[in-house]
Motif scaffolding. Structure first.
Motif, mmCIF file in Angstrom:
data_model
loop_
_atom_site.group_PDB
_atom_site.id
_atom_site.type_symbol
_atom_site.label_atom_id
_atom_site.label_comp_id
_atom_site.label_asym_id
_atom_site.label_seq_id
_atom_site.Cartn_x
_atom_site.Cartn_y
_atom_site.Cartn_z
ATOM 1 N N PRO A 191 0.836 -1.212 0.000
ATOM 2 C CA PRO A 191 0.000 0.000 0.000
ATOM 3 C C PRO A 191 0.867 1.257 0.000
ATOM 4 C CG PRO A 191 -0.808 -1.576 1.608
ATOM 5 C CD PRO A 191 0.504 -2.105 1.109
ATOM 6 N N HIS A 192 0.389 2.267 -0.660
ATOM 7 C CA HIS A 192 1.103 3.535 -0.790
ATOM 8 C C HIS A 192 1.416 4.141 0.580
ATOM 9 C CE1 HIS A 192 2.443 7.002 -3.027
ATOM 10 N NE2 HIS A 192 1.665 7.795 -2.312
ATOM 11 N N GLN A 193 0.560 3.915 1.561
ATOM 12 C CA GLN A 193 0.748 4.462 2.895
ATOM 13 C C GLN A 193 2.054 3.970 3.527
ATOM 14 O OE1 GLN A 193 -1.026 6.812 4.592
ATOM 15 N NE2 GLN A 193 0.654 6.674 6.049
ATOM 16 N N ASN A 194 2.449 2.731 3.253
ATOM 17 C CA ASN A 194 3.693 2.204 3.827
ATOM 18 C C ASN A 194 4.917 2.940 3.284
ATOM 19 O OD1 ASN A 194 2.219 0.344 5.285
ATOM 20 N ND2 ASN A 194 2.377 -1.211 3.701
ATOM 21 N N VAL A 195 4.889 3.286 2.007
ATOM 22 C CA VAL A 195 5.999 4.029 1.414
ATOM 23 C C VAL A 195 6.010 5.453 1.951
ATOM 24 C CG1 VAL A 195 7.017 4.832 -0.750
ATOM 25 C CG2 VAL A 195 5.910 2.599 -0.655
#
Length: 141
Positions: free
Chosen positions: A110-114
């Motif tokens: 998920p983009h949130q982890n990056v």
């Protein structure tokens, strides 16, 4: 006086010293070899058409796997959240904030982890960030 056929001295090849030399060379190569272990996390990098622009020889590597687990260098980050990630980054990077940081994020994470990884790096003062990708299939060339 001898009666019968005279026997020539038996010819032998002494290979013990050859074995000693070969084992010494083998030990030298085994001990002088460096083993590069990026991380225990399995990551499938996203594809991109752009060529690599900057050398990543001395770069700090931050890995984000599909499940949102982080690794800094070859050490997995214990716990969750930005604070544990910042602690691990500080431990590995030391005081060098001008060092290039390469984020190796799985294509399916998920983009949130990056964004969380980039946020932790930004809070620590890192400004040189790069996201690792793999070259895409023959892109019209």
């Amino acid at each position: 006086m001898r009666i019968g056929s005279r026997r020539e001295d038996d010819f032998e090849i002494n290979v013990i010293s050859l074995i000693d030399v070969l084992l010494t060379l083998l030990m030298f190569f085994v001990l002088s070899t460096t083993f590069i272990e990026h991380s225990r996390l399995k990551v499938t990098l996203p594809k991109a058409d752009a060529e690599a622009r900057e050398s990543t020889d001395n770069a700090l590597t931050l890995v984000v796997d599909r499940d949102g687990h982080y690794a800094v260098g070859s050490d997995e980050v214990p716990g969750e959240g930005v604070e544990s990630l910042k602690t691990s980054i500080e431990r590995v990077a030391g005081s060098d904030r001008n060092r290039l940081v390469v984020i190796r994020a799985d294509a399916m994470t998920p983009h949130q982890n990056v964004v969380r990884a980039m946020d932790a790096l930004g809070q620590l003062g890192f400004t040189r960030l790069s996201i690792a990708t793999t070259p895409s299939e023959a892109s019209g060339k």
